[in-house]
Design a protein around this motif. Structure first.
Motif, PDB file in Angstrom:
ATOM      1  N   ASN A 176      10.022   2.212  -2.623  1.00 61.26           N
ATOM      2  CA  ASN A 176       8.558   2.737  -2.948  1.00 61.26           C
ATOM      3  C   ASN A 176       8.299   2.557  -4.363  1.00 61.26           C
ATOM      4  OD1 ASN A 176       9.066   3.313  -0.299  1.00 61.26           O
ATOM      5  ND2 ASN A 176       8.196   5.559  -0.565  1.00 61.26           N
ATOM      6  N   GLN A 177       9.156   2.802  -5.357  1.00 59.81           N
ATOM      7  CA  GLN A 177       8.452   2.294  -6.966  1.00 59.81           C
ATOM      8  C   GLN A 177       8.564   1.170  -6.918  1.00 59.81           C
ATOM      9  OE1 GLN A 177       8.995   4.683  -9.863  1.00 59.81           O
ATOM     10  NE2 GLN A 177       7.364   2.903 -10.002  1.00 59.81           N
ATOM     11  N   ARG A 194       4.902   0.341  -5.444  1.00 61.22           N
ATOM     12  CA  ARG A 194       3.954   0.896  -6.459  1.00 61.22           C
ATOM     13  C   ARG A 194       3.765  -0.102  -7.579  1.00 61.22           C
ATOM     14  NH1 ARG A 194       6.209   5.791  -5.056  1.00 61.22           N
ATOM     15  NH2 ARG A 194       7.481   5.942  -6.991  1.00 61.22           N
ATOM     16  N   TRP A 195       4.756  -0.260  -8.055  1.00 59.60           N
ATOM     17  CA  TRP A 195       4.462  -1.375  -9.292  1.00 59.60           C
ATOM     18  C   TRP A 195       3.808  -2.601  -8.877  1.00 59.60           C
ATOM     19  CZ3 TRP A 195      10.149  -0.978 -11.375  1.00 59.60           C
ATOM     20  CH2 TRP A 195      10.432   0.367 -11.992  1.00 59.60           C
ATOM     21  N   HIS A 248       1.663  -2.946  -6.083  1.00 56.28           N
ATOM     22  CA  HIS A 248       0.534  -2.660  -5.580  1.00 56.28           C
ATOM     23  C   HIS A 248      -0.522  -2.326  -6.955  1.00 56.28           C
ATOM     24  CE1 HIS A 248      -2.687   0.438  -4.538  1.00 56.28           C
ATOM     25  NE2 HIS A 248      -2.612  -0.351  -3.439  1.00 56.28           N
ATOM     26  N   ASP A 249       0.122  -1.715  -7.804  1.00 55.20           N
ATOM     27  CA  ASP A 249      -0.926  -1.543  -9.418  1.00 55.20           C
ATOM     28  C   ASP A 249      -1.081  -2.843  -9.933  1.00 55.20           C
ATOM     29  OD1 ASP A 249      -0.576   1.113  -8.537  1.00 55.20           O
ATOM     30  OD2 ASP A 249       1.068   1.693 -10.212  1.00 55.20           O
ATOM     31  N   ASP A 294       0.650  -1.243   0.005  1.00 54.53           N
ATOM     32  CA  ASP A 294       0.029  -0.050  -0.098  1.00 54.53           C
ATOM     33  C   ASP A 294       0.852   1.204   0.012  1.00 54.53           C
ATOM     34  OD1 ASP A 294      -2.854   0.902   0.561  1.00 54.53           O
ATOM     35  OD2 ASP A 294      -1.585   2.182   1.890  1.00 54.53           O
ATOM     36  N   ASN A 295       0.432   2.347  -0.807  1.00 52.75           N
ATOM     37  CA  ASN A 295       1.151   3.645  -0.858  1.00 52.75           C
ATOM     38  C   ASN A 295       1.192   4.220   0.602  1.00 52.75           C
ATOM     39  OD1 ASN A 295       1.462   3.450  -3.556  1.00 52.75           O
ATOM     40  ND2 ASN A 295      -0.402   4.497  -3.830  1.00 52.75           N
TER      41      ASN A 295
END
Length: 520
Positions: free
Chosen positions: A260-261, A264-265, A267-268, A247-248
Motif C-alpha cells: 500500500n505504501q 500511495r507513492w 498514486h501521488d 487508488d487508495n
C-alpha cells in the motif's frame, strides 16, 4: 547529491546495538568510528581475557585455545605452543580465491566483525579492538578474496585476511591501492599484534563477511523499492497509463502495508492535488497495473530482513563463547549463518522480481504495438533520418539479458549445504555465497533500473515535445526526477553509444542520487 549522503555518521563500538545504516556509513567511508573508552566496557572486555589466561595456564581444555580446530579438536596442544596456535589458524586459511571484495564491502566486513567482538563474549583484548578501530579510522582495510567460505564455521577463510592484517601480514587497501600491510604499518608506525590464544579464532570464527554484505544489500534493495515506484510513475506518464490503478480505496481492501505504501507513492506521483491524470484505457498491462504488488513484496519484507540482519550484526557469533563474568566457556554453533543465508536468498528473489518488472515496462515502452503512439524504440529522430535511427533498441535487448541473468541467480544457495572438514562441518549455511549472489542480483537489477529510468525519461520528453503531456500536469516528484535526469543525460535524438550514460546512471543509483519519497 543528497545532503544526507555527505553527513558523517557517528559509530561508537561500546557493545550496544548498531544499525544497518551505521555499517553502511562505515562502508562508504562516511562514518566517525570510535571505540568506547568507558571503564566498565573495557573491564568487561578484559575480564574474558583474564579468565581465558587463567584457564589455559591451569591446563583447562578449551576448544581452539588448547586444542586443534574443527575435527582436530581431539588434538591437544602442548602448553608451550598454545600461543603459536592463532598464527597457524590464519596462516593455513590463507587460501581464498576469486575476485576480492571491493573496498566498500571490505570496510563493512571489518565493521561487522568489530561489532560482534565488542559484545564482550569472544575473549579478545581491548588492544585488539583498538587495532581494528585504527584500521577503520585510517582506512587501512584488509584485501579479502570472495571465495572459500561455506558459512560455517562462519567465514573462516575470508576473515583470516582480517586476522593476518592485524598481525601485519598480507595486503590492505590504502589510499585506493592494494599495498603490503607490513609496508603500510611501517610507514604509519603501527605495531602489528601478536594474536593471543582464542583471538585468531574469535576474529575468524564468525559471520562478519556475510553480515557486512547483507547490510550493504539491504540498503541497496531499500532504495530500489523507492526508485522502482518512481520509475513506474514515469512509465505510466510515458505510456499514458491509468492512474486509478493505484487508488487508495482500491488498496484499502488488500492491506499489505508495504504494498500500500508503494501504491500511495505512485498514486501521488500521478496526481496534481486531488485531480488524477486522464487515461485512455480501462486496464493497463500487469507490469504497470500490478507494480505495487510486485514492488510491495520487497517493501513488506524489509522489516523482517532488517531484524534478521541486525540481530546477527549485534550478536556474539563465534565459538566458543567466553563468559568472563560467570567464568564459563560455552561451546556451541553461533558461527552458523542460517539467518543471513535465508535473508539473502529471499532478498535476491524479491530484487530480481524488480528487474523482471522493469524489464517488462521497458519492453512496452520500446514496442510500437504497446507504447500508445510513441516512436519505435523511443528514437527522437525525425524526418528523413528517422528510419536510420534505432534509439534504445539495443538497451532493451541489454535489459532483457541483465534480467535473465538476475533471474538465473535466484536459486537459493542455502539448500546446497555441503558436508566438509572431515564431516565435522556436516551441515553448513552457505550464507556468504547467498550474500555474494544477492550482490550480483542487485548489480544486474540496478543496470535494468538505469535503463528503465533513462527510457521512461525519454518517453516523457517525447510526449512533452508532441504536446501530449503538459509540464503543469506533472507532480512535483515526477518533475524533480525529470530535472535530475536532464542534468546528466542528453535527449537521444540521433543514435549514439549509450554505455557511458548507463554506467553514469548506475553509479548515481548506487550513490542514492535521485531524490525520492524519503527526501520530501
Amino acid at each position: 547529491m543528497n545532503s544526507a549522503v555527505m553527513q558523517r555518521t557517528p559509530v561508537v563500538f561500546d557493545g550496544t546495538a548498531l544499525s544497518v545504516e551505521q555499517i553502511n556509513a562505515i562502508a562508504r567511508g562516511k562514518a566517525d568510528v570510535k571505540l568506547s573508552t568507558d571503564e566498565q566496557f573495557i573491564a568487561r572486555i578484559e575480564k574474558g581475557v583474564q579468565f581465558l589466561d587463567q584457564l589455559w595456564q591451569q591446563e583447562g581444555v578449551i576448544y581452539g585455545v588448547t586444542t586443534g580446530y574443527g575435527d582436530s579438536c581431539t588434538v591437544n596442544i602442548p602448553g608451550d605452543l598454545v600461543e603459536e596456535l592463532p598464527r597457524h589458524l590464519y596462516t593455513f586459511h590463507g587460501c581464498g580465491l576469486g575476485d576480492v571484495f571491493s573496498l566498500e564491502q571490505s570496510r563493512a566486513i571489518v565493521g561487522a566483525r568489530m561489532a560482534s567482538l565488542a559484545r564482550g563474549s569472544s575473549g579478545v583484548r581491548y588492544e585488539l579492538l583498538q587495532q581494528l578501530e585504527l584500521l577503520l579510522q585510517k582506512d587501512i582495510i584488509p584485501v579479502i578474496p570472495q571465495e572459500g567460505s561455506v558459512g560455517a564455521s562462519g567465514d573462516l577463510t575470508p576473515l583470516s585476511y582480517v586476522a593476518a592484517v592485524l598481525a601485519g601480514g598480507r595486503k590492505v587497501w590504502y589510499r585506493g591501492e592494494q599495498c603490503n600491510t607490513a609496508e603500510v604499518f611501517a610507514e604509519l608506525q603501527i605495531t602489528p599484534l601478536k594474536l593471543r590464544p582464542k583471538e585468531g579464532l574469535a576474529i575468524m570464527n564468525g559471520t562478519a563477511a556475510m553480515t557486512g554484505l547483507a547490510c550493504l544489500a539491504y540498503s541497496r534493495a531499500e532504495y530500489l523499492c523507492q526508485l522502482s515506484a518512481r520509475i513506474t510513475a514515469l512509465m505510466s506518464v510515458a505510456l499514458q497509463g491509468n492512474a486509478y490503478h493505484f487508488d487508495n480505496a482500491l488498496f484499502a481492501v488488500k492491506p499489505h502495508p508495504g504494498q500500500n505504501q508503494i501504491a500511495r507513492w505512485i498514486h501521488d506521483d500521478l496526481n496534481v492535488g486531488d485531480a488524477p491524470r486522464q487515461c485512455s484505457r480501462l486496464q493497463d498491462r500487469y507490469s504497470l497495473r500490478c507494480a505495487p504488488h510486485v514492488i510491495g513484496v520487497l517493501q513488506d519484507s524489509l522489516p523482517w530482513l532488517r531484524q534478521f540482519i541486525e540481530n546477527e550484526l549485534n550478536s556474539a557469533n563465534d565459538n566458543p563463547i567466553i563468559d568472563g563474568e560467570n567464568e564459563q566457556v560455552l561451546h556451541g554453533g553461533h558461527f552458523y549463518g542460517g539467518h543471513i543465508a535465508f535473508a539473502m536468498d529471499s532478498l535476491k528473489n524479491a530484487v530480481a522480481n524488480l528487474a523482471d518488472l522493469l524489464d517488462r515496462q521497458i519492453a512496452q515502452l520500446a514496442d510500437i504495438k504497446f507504447n500508445n503512439g510513441l516512436p519505435a524504440n523511443l528514437t527522437g529522430a525525425t524526418g528523413v533520418r528517422r528510419p536510420l535511427n534505432h534509439g534504445f533498441k539495443a538497451v532493451q535487448i541489454g535489459a532483457s539479458a541483465w534480467t535473465a541473468e538476475a533471474l538465473k541467480q535466484t536459486m537459493p544457495a542455502s539448500v546446497f549445504s555441503r558436508s566438509t572438514e572431515c564431516h565435522n562441518q556436516d551441515k553448513v549455511s552457505m550464507g556468504t555465497i547467498a550474500a555474494r549472489d544477492c550482490m550480483r542480483v542487485l548489480q544486474l537489477t540496478e543496470q535494468v533500473t538505469a535503463a528503465a529510468l533513462l527510457m521512461s525519461w525519454q518517453g516523457i520528453q517525447l510526449r512533452l515535445r508532441a504536446n501530449e503531456v503538459s509540464e503543469d500536469s506533472l507532480s512535483s516528484g515526477v518533475h524533480t526526477t525529470l530535472q535530475q535526469v536532464a542534468a546528466s543525460f542528453e535527449f537521444l535524438e540521433q543514435d549514439r553509444e549509450l554505455e557511458q550514460d548507463l554506467r553514469h546512471c548506475i553509479g548515481l543509483i548506487q550513490q542514492r542520487h535521485w531524490r525520492l519519497y524519503g527526501d520530501r
